[in-house]
Design a protein around this motif. Structure first.
Motif, mmCIF file in Angstrom:
data_model
loop_
_atom_site.group_PDB
_atom_site.id
_atom_site.type_symbol
_atom_site.label_atom_id
_atom_site.label_comp_id
_atom_site.label_asym_id
_atom_site.label_seq_id
_atom_site.Cartn_x
_atom_site.Cartn_y
_atom_site.Cartn_z
ATOM 1 N N ARG A 72 69.910 -7.250 33.283
ATOM 2 C CA ARG A 72 69.777 -6.684 34.794
ATOM 3 C C ARG A 72 68.420 -6.224 35.224
ATOM 4 O O ARG A 72 68.134 -6.302 36.276
ATOM 5 C CB ARG A 72 70.928 -5.687 34.924
ATOM 6 C CG ARG A 72 71.314 -4.999 36.393
ATOM 7 C CD ARG A 72 71.693 -6.053 37.422
ATOM 8 N NE ARG A 72 71.638 -5.487 38.833
ATOM 9 C CZ ARG A 72 70.537 -5.678 39.516
ATOM 10 N NH1 ARG A 72 69.172 -5.910 38.962
ATOM 11 N NH2 ARG A 72 70.657 -5.084 40.696
ATOM 12 N N ARG A 73 67.874 -5.674 34.315
ATOM 13 C CA ARG A 73 66.676 -4.777 34.482
ATOM 14 C C ARG A 73 65.367 -5.996 34.815
ATOM 15 O O ARG A 73 64.488 -5.556 35.214
ATOM 16 C CB ARG A 73 66.296 -3.915 33.348
ATOM 17 C CG ARG A 73 66.958 -2.510 33.600
ATOM 18 C CD ARG A 73 66.176 -1.775 32.767
ATOM 19 N NE ARG A 73 66.483 -1.646 31.251
ATOM 20 C CZ ARG A 73 67.641 -1.208 30.756
ATOM 21 N NH1 ARG A 73 68.582 -0.658 31.557
ATOM 22 N NH2 ARG A 73 67.947 -1.574 29.442
ATOM 23 N N GLY A 76 65.146 -8.239 40.415
ATOM 24 C CA GLY A 76 64.806 -7.114 41.271
ATOM 25 C C GLY A 76 65.760 -7.635 42.587
ATOM 26 O O GLY A 76 65.565 -9.087 42.915
ATOM 27 N N ALA A 97 62.243 5.835 44.981
ATOM 28 C CA ALA A 97 63.005 4.562 44.543
ATOM 29 C C ALA A 97 62.561 4.330 42.997
ATOM 30 O O ALA A 97 63.615 4.085 42.426
ATOM 31 C CB ALA A 97 62.524 3.403 45.247
ATOM 32 N N ALA A 98 61.534 4.492 42.600
ATOM 33 C CA ALA A 98 60.848 4.429 41.272
ATOM 34 C C ALA A 98 61.817 5.223 40.282
ATOM 35 O O ALA A 98 62.043 5.221 39.257
ATOM 36 C CB ALA A 98 59.304 4.622 41.181
ATOM 37 N N LYS A 101 65.172 4.018 39.660
ATOM 38 C CA LYS A 101 64.996 2.951 38.892
ATOM 39 C C LYS A 101 64.361 3.389 37.506
ATOM 40 O O LYS A 101 64.275 2.291 36.636
ATOM 41 C CB LYS A 101 64.194 1.716 39.418
ATOM 42 C CG LYS A 101 64.941 1.171 40.518
ATOM 43 C CD LYS A 101 64.476 -0.062 41.290
ATOM 44 C CE LYS A 101 65.040 -0.877 42.183
ATOM 45 N NZ LYS A 101 64.399 -1.969 42.668
ATOM 46 N N GLN A 102 63.988 4.461 37.103
ATOM 47 C CA GLN A 102 63.288 4.879 36.071
ATOM 48 C C GLN A 102 62.002 3.903 35.977
ATOM 49 O O GLN A 102 61.617 3.496 34.699
ATOM 50 C CB GLN A 102 64.116 4.636 34.908
ATOM 51 C CG GLN A 102 65.213 5.818 35.057
ATOM 52 C CD GLN A 102 66.328 5.858 33.705
ATOM 53 O OE1 GLN A 102 66.496 4.751 33.256
ATOM 54 N NE2 GLN A 102 66.896 6.882 33.391
ATOM 55 N N ALA A 103 61.425 3.509 37.101
ATOM 56 C CA ALA A 103 60.078 2.831 36.899
ATOM 57 C C ALA A 103 58.869 3.984 36.873
ATOM 58 O O ALA A 103 59.102 5.011 37.367
ATOM 59 C CB ALA A 103 60.085 1.821 38.221
ATOM 60 N N SER A 140 59.932 -2.469 46.808
ATOM 61 C CA SER A 140 60.886 -1.746 46.064
ATOM 62 C C SER A 140 61.517 -2.456 44.883
ATOM 63 O O SER A 140 62.086 -2.211 43.835
ATOM 64 C CB SER A 140 62.030 -0.945 46.798
ATOM 65 O OG SER A 140 62.952 -1.632 47.443
ATOM 66 N N THR A 141 61.878 -3.887 45.270
ATOM 67 C CA THR A 141 62.435 -4.746 44.241
ATOM 68 C C THR A 141 61.436 -5.269 43.120
ATOM 69 O O THR A 141 61.838 -5.542 42.096
ATOM 70 C CB THR A 141 62.735 -6.344 44.899
ATOM 71 O OG1 THR A 141 61.681 -7.084 45.436
ATOM 72 C CG2 THR A 141 63.453 -5.875 46.233
ATOM 73 N N GLY A 144 59.336 -1.905 38.176
ATOM 74 C CA GLY A 144 59.618 -2.314 36.676
ATOM 75 C C GLY A 144 59.485 -3.676 36.522
ATOM 76 O O GLY A 144 59.742 -4.403 35.369
#
Ligand code: ATP
Length: 228
Positions: A72-73, A76, A97-98, A101-103, A140-141, A144
């Protein structure tokens, strides 16, 4: 190996059948369009593929595997417009947003550059044009660095300039190697940006293949709303 395989997907909502036995494959490097009028099942297909909706039957495979948190990661998605904070800058919004998402911060810088907002990153979101707002949504997509982007009607509600900006951004991201899956009810959008297309009508697949083959030969009546 295909990026995405949908096999025999069906979905009913109460008494409404939204998808009937949909099977399709998305190959790496393609820009794959899901084309069909409103209500044909595009959003349902993307929602099931992304695991936000449950299919009534059928299977989804990403990267040749059952969906997992790890694969899934690698995806985007933009299914609905994100809620950005109007008084925060583009960069502050993306940092938030990051965080979700832990980006990392580097990914924020890369995403802003990728959508052409690097020089406007400190400007407040509320002053942005429609096209810039949607490019920030696309940024945002990209957090990561996913290999695949899934976009539901990414030019909906934009003005002509915004539409042109978003389409050329999609083309640029594809040229950089992203696989892109994009739903649209607009034939010209699919012709302009997609390499492959699946034509949906009332939840059924009517045709699928390279855009040049399908749209040259498809009966364009297919693309009108089905009569009752
Ligand atoms: P649009 O562009 O309007 O979103 P679409 O091609 O994405 O159309 P879907 O949104 O997938 O189509 O809808 C397919 C069918 O399922 C339609 O008949 C729709 O009314 C129905 N549907 C979608 N979501 C629901 C829901 N939550 N409850 C009941 N019916 C639904």
């Amino acid at each position: 190996m295909p990026i995405l395989e949908l096999e025999n997907l069906s979905k009913t909502y109460g008494g409404t059948t939204a998808l009937k036995g949909l099977t399709l494959q998305v190959e790496p490097g393609s820009v794959y369009g899901l084309l069909g009028p409103n209500g044909s099942g595009k959003t349902t297909t993307l929602g099931i593929a992304l695991g936000v909706l449950r299919a009534s039957s059928g299977t989804v495979r990403w990267f040749g595997q059952e969906p997992t948190a790890a694969n899934r990661r690698r995806i985007g998605a933009l299914l609905e417009t994100p809620n950005f904070f109007p008084y925060l800058s583009a960069r502050q919004n993306l940092l938030l947003a990051a965080d979700v998402k832990q980006a990392d911060t580097r990914s924020v810088d890369q995403a802003l550059d990728a959508v052409g907002l690097g020089t406007r990153q400190h400007d407040a979101f509320r002053g942005f044009s429609l096209g810039m707002k949607q490019r920030l949504a696309l940024a945002s997509t990209l957090l990561g660095s996913p290999e695949v982007l899934v976009l539901d009607e990414p030019t909906n509600g934009l003005d002509p300039q915004g539409i042109a900006e978003v389409r050329s951004l999609v083309q640029r991201l594809a040229a950089e190697g992203k696989t892109i899956i994009l739903a649209s009810h607009l034939l010209d959008e699919i012709e302009k940006v997609c390499t492959h297309v699946a034509v949906l009508q009332r939840g059924e697949l009517r045709a699928a293949g390279p855009v040049s083959n399908i749209l040259a030969t498809a009966d364009r009546v297919l693309l009108r709303p089905a009569p009752d």
